[in-house]
Design a protein around this motif. Sequence first.
Motif, short mmCIF file in Angstrom:
data_model
loop_
_atom_site.label_atom_id
_atom_site.label_comp_id
_atom_site.label_asym_id
_atom_site.label_seq_id
_atom_site.Cartn_x
_atom_site.Cartn_y
_atom_site.Cartn_z
N ASP A 332 0.70 -1.35 0.06
CA ASP A 332 0.11 -0.03 0.08
C ASP A 332 0.78 1.21 0.04
N VAL A 333 1.13 1.91 -1.13
CA VAL A 333 1.88 2.93 -1.26
C VAL A 333 1.19 4.05 -0.84
N THR A 334 1.81 4.88 0.42
CA THR A 334 1.18 6.10 0.80
C THR A 334 1.86 7.43 0.51
N ALA A 335 0.89 8.36 0.68
CA ALA A 335 1.57 9.72 0.26
C ALA A 335 2.92 10.16 0.98
N SER A 336 2.84 9.44 2.30
CA SER A 336 4.08 9.77 3.05
C SER A 336 5.21 9.02 2.45
N MET A 337 5.12 7.90 1.87
CA MET A 337 6.10 7.00 1.39
C MET A 337 6.71 8.03 0.26
N VAL A 352 0.41 -2.72 -4.70
CA VAL A 352 -0.56 -3.95 -4.72
C VAL A 352 -2.28 -3.25 -4.50
N THR A 353 -2.46 -2.45 -3.65
CA THR A 353 -3.71 -1.95 -3.45
C THR A 353 -4.01 -0.83 -3.73
N GLY A 354 -5.01 -0.13 -3.71
CA GLY A 354 -5.40 1.30 -4.15
C GLY A 354 -5.85 1.47 -5.47
N SER A 355 -6.25 2.60 -5.77
CA SER A 355 -6.92 2.86 -7.05
C SER A 355 -6.46 4.17 -7.46
N ASN A 356 -6.76 4.67 -8.86
CA ASN A 356 -6.04 5.94 -9.43
C ASN A 356 -6.59 7.01 -8.92
N ASN A 357 -7.41 7.23 -7.70
CA ASN A 357 -7.87 8.30 -7.05
C ASN A 357 -7.40 8.22 -5.53
N MET A 373 -1.55 1.31 -9.68
CA MET A 373 -2.22 1.00 -8.63
C MET A 373 -2.99 -0.40 -8.80
N GLY A 374 -3.42 -0.71 -7.39
CA GLY A 374 -4.16 -2.05 -7.63
C GLY A 374 -3.89 -3.30 -8.52
N ILE A 375 -2.50 -3.54 -8.42
CA ILE A 375 -1.96 -4.55 -9.24
C ILE A 375 -1.83 -5.82 -8.36
N SER A 376 -3.30 -6.32 -8.11
CA SER A 376 -3.23 -7.37 -7.02
C SER A 376 -2.69 -8.75 -7.49
N SER A 377 -2.42 -9.05 -8.42
CA SER A 377 -1.74 -10.25 -9.04
C SER A 377 -0.19 -10.04 -8.69
N LEU A 378 0.25 -9.25 -8.10
CA LEU A 378 1.73 -8.86 -7.97
C LEU A 378 2.10 -9.63 -6.47
N SER A 379 3.24 -10.61 -6.43
CA SER A 379 3.55 -11.00 -5.33
C SER A 379 4.87 -10.24 -4.90
N LEU A 380 5.14 -9.81 -3.84
CA LEU A 380 5.95 -8.88 -3.41
C LEU A 380 7.45 -9.76 -3.28
N SER A 381 7.35 -11.09 -3.13
CA SER A 381 8.68 -11.95 -2.91
C SER A 381 9.56 -11.72 -4.07
N HIS A 382 10.84 -11.71 -3.91
CA HIS A 382 11.63 -11.76 -5.20
C HIS A 382 11.83 -10.61 -5.85
N LEU A 383 10.89 -9.47 -5.67
CA LEU A 383 10.94 -8.47 -6.60
C LEU A 383 12.15 -7.48 -6.11
N ASP A 384 12.84 -7.38 -5.19
CA ASP A 384 13.71 -6.30 -4.73
C ASP A 384 14.78 -6.31 -5.86
N HIS A 385 15.17 -5.15 -6.22
CA HIS A 385 16.21 -5.03 -7.09
C HIS A 385 16.11 -5.66 -8.50
N ASN A 636 -11.20 4.40 -3.62
CA ASN A 636 -10.19 3.91 -3.00
C ASN A 636 -9.95 2.46 -3.02
N ASN A 637 -11.14 1.74 -3.42
CA ASN A 637 -11.49 0.27 -3.28
C ASN A 637 -10.76 -0.15 -4.55
#
Length: 752
Positions: A332-337, A352-357, A373-385, A636-637
């Motif tokens: 969940d990418v936030t504005a503070s990030m 992974v979550t969120g919408s275009n607004n 946004m909302g790329i729910s088919s994405l697994s965060l494992s092994h993605l770094d770098h 936001n859903n």
Amino acid sequence: MLTTLRRIVLEFGREPELEIALQQLVTQVKQAMNTDCCSIYLADYQHQHFLLMASDGLAKGSLGYTRIGFTEGLVGLVGQREEPLNIANAHAHPHFKQAPEVQEDDLRAFLGTPIIHQRKVIGILSIQQKQSRSFNENEEAFLVTLSAQLATVLADAEKHGKAAQTGLQPFQQLSGIAGSAGVAMAPMRVVQPRADLKKLSLQKVYASAEQIERYHKAVLKTRVDFEAMSLKLNHIVAQDTLDIFEMYKQMLDNASIGKEVEAKIKTGWCAESALKLVIDHYALQFEALEEAYLRERASDIRDLGNRVLFNLQQLSLESEKLPEQFILVADDVTASMIAEYQQRGLQGIVSVTGSNNSHAAILARAMGLPAIMGISSLSLSHLDHQEAILDGYSGDLFISPDATLVQEYRHLIDEETALTEKVKAVIGLPAVTPDGRGIELVLNAGLSAGFEHSQKVGALGIGLYRTEIPFMNRSCFPSEHEQTVWYQEVLKAFPSHNVTMRTLDVGGDKALPYFPIQEDNPFLGWRGIRITLDHPEIFLLQVRAMIRANIGCNNLEIMLPMISSVGEVDDAVRLINQAYHELCTEYEQKLTKPSVGIMLEVPGVLYQLKELAQRVDFFSVGSNDLTQYLLAVDRNNSRVANIYDFYHPAVLRALNFIAQESNKYLVPLSLCGELASEPAGALLLLAMGYDKLSMNSYNISRVKWVIRHVELQRAKVMLSHALTLSNAQQVHNYLSEQLESLGLGGFVRAGM
């Protein structure tokens, strides 16, 4: 039965290995339903068949081997019909297909139900029995309910199971929601901002000694944390209340938990994943119990796990090294990030979550950062770098792209850079069509401090200043003096142009940490003007600060959010007049009285425009919320984000109606939603008759360029045809074709 359902689904979701989870599932269902066989087939859309993945009752040699075409057999028929199929004698059914390898000759009764996720059949769950009979209503209801509950869990488990077992393929293309236009090409940086085992992606690293040492350090730090918490609260709360910390410390000392975590690490899991697997196992045991008090202990287990996880992540953050350029990826990418990483090489964001607004997407657009946004088919494992290409136009994410794709997108990035440079030529020019129709382009401001206030982007003032953002960054309500200083800074930034300040707009997805609001339906609840009218002390203080800040500037306009009735306007105007007269008395002079307008975002006010026009100086459409309320979609859903579209015919027709009514009653009209930031949307609004468009700074010059290159009459023809179309996709396609025919395709997507 409800307890059984919950236990089956929970255990399935907690097993990290997909094949094991599926086999456990069919065995448990077979036992729960007292049948002779239970099987599960998963859909393979690439090869157009269902693959038998697990069974308790069919031949083991057929698992992972037997394939049934989408149009073949009873399993295929269940998938085609997308509904349960209950047959007393399967062998006599015309769609029955003999598959000798499964050895089902003695199985007669058949009940199959589809597993459907996001309108797509992802599998078939079936039970069979030797006796020829129709399964009863309770049995059918149980299997249908189980399939519905399994759908999301199975989709997620299949995704994570594949990632954990085989790792990422050399090349992957995933799709989400286009959150912010543009293209980025860089390695991905995965950020886990919150210590939450539920959201943790499992990962194997095969570095046991290092991971065990990390785990021991985290446990030690957690034990110290609990002792410090207990000591700090010792003189504040009763001793028995502190027993929770003692229980946590005892659980940390429990040799079995530590040994199990170490055992998982030795099989290849990283420390975080091993912790998750063990904690989930213990929590599941509690959650399956009938006694409510004992079930609640599962939350204690999870809390303990999250605290250890937090310290594990802190150990990792201490040595964090960012690449020079990177794409930020998070659950969940936030504005503070975005604010934290924007000056550190950030090229784009993937959430992974969120919408275009969501606010993160809005901020990304304001900064010109491509986003998905909302790329729910994405697994965060092994993605770094991992190297990736982010296409913010289409919502496509390419992981480990090949040389051909890299070359193609590098060319697109070069074209996009050239377009950005080209539109700078119109920054200082007016937004006027070739046939003389002008429109004001102003800024949406307030999402972050300072950078939006510059006049260098060619804006003619601020059309929406979000006053709630400074309120959010505090631990209590700000004083009148503090607010006056803030507002004065903004008003002075545009000395010769109007600045429209929206009164405090909290509630919904915008919360103040010191003013919590708990509601079942926050977007339909206590928010915006409803809160400030209920708390006139807050409203009066803010309005007084605005009017005081306006002394010597005389460019303030006040805008009221979330108006849903004439009575709210009357009450707000009365309070504004009260604040104004108080200040005139205090300063012993007649001050400049600001114009007062309202936001049109609640659909009901569309039918009160005549009465509202008699009470205010201007209207401003908040197209983001108006779209949300017209279409009954939480913007936001991510599950329903594909329905949220401000090019929906109902939205366009509502906007056109507002423009016609505003013109009839001679009320100045602006729009401050995301629609104004899109060149095609701006052309439609221009043709409708809007006087002013408010948008993020990044898009001012782009929208201005398009307006200066399209005649008003051509825009009116586009609007006239768009209003006849029956769905949003038709509108998108038509507007893209029109811009391309005008030689402006690059404003839809680079390279067009």
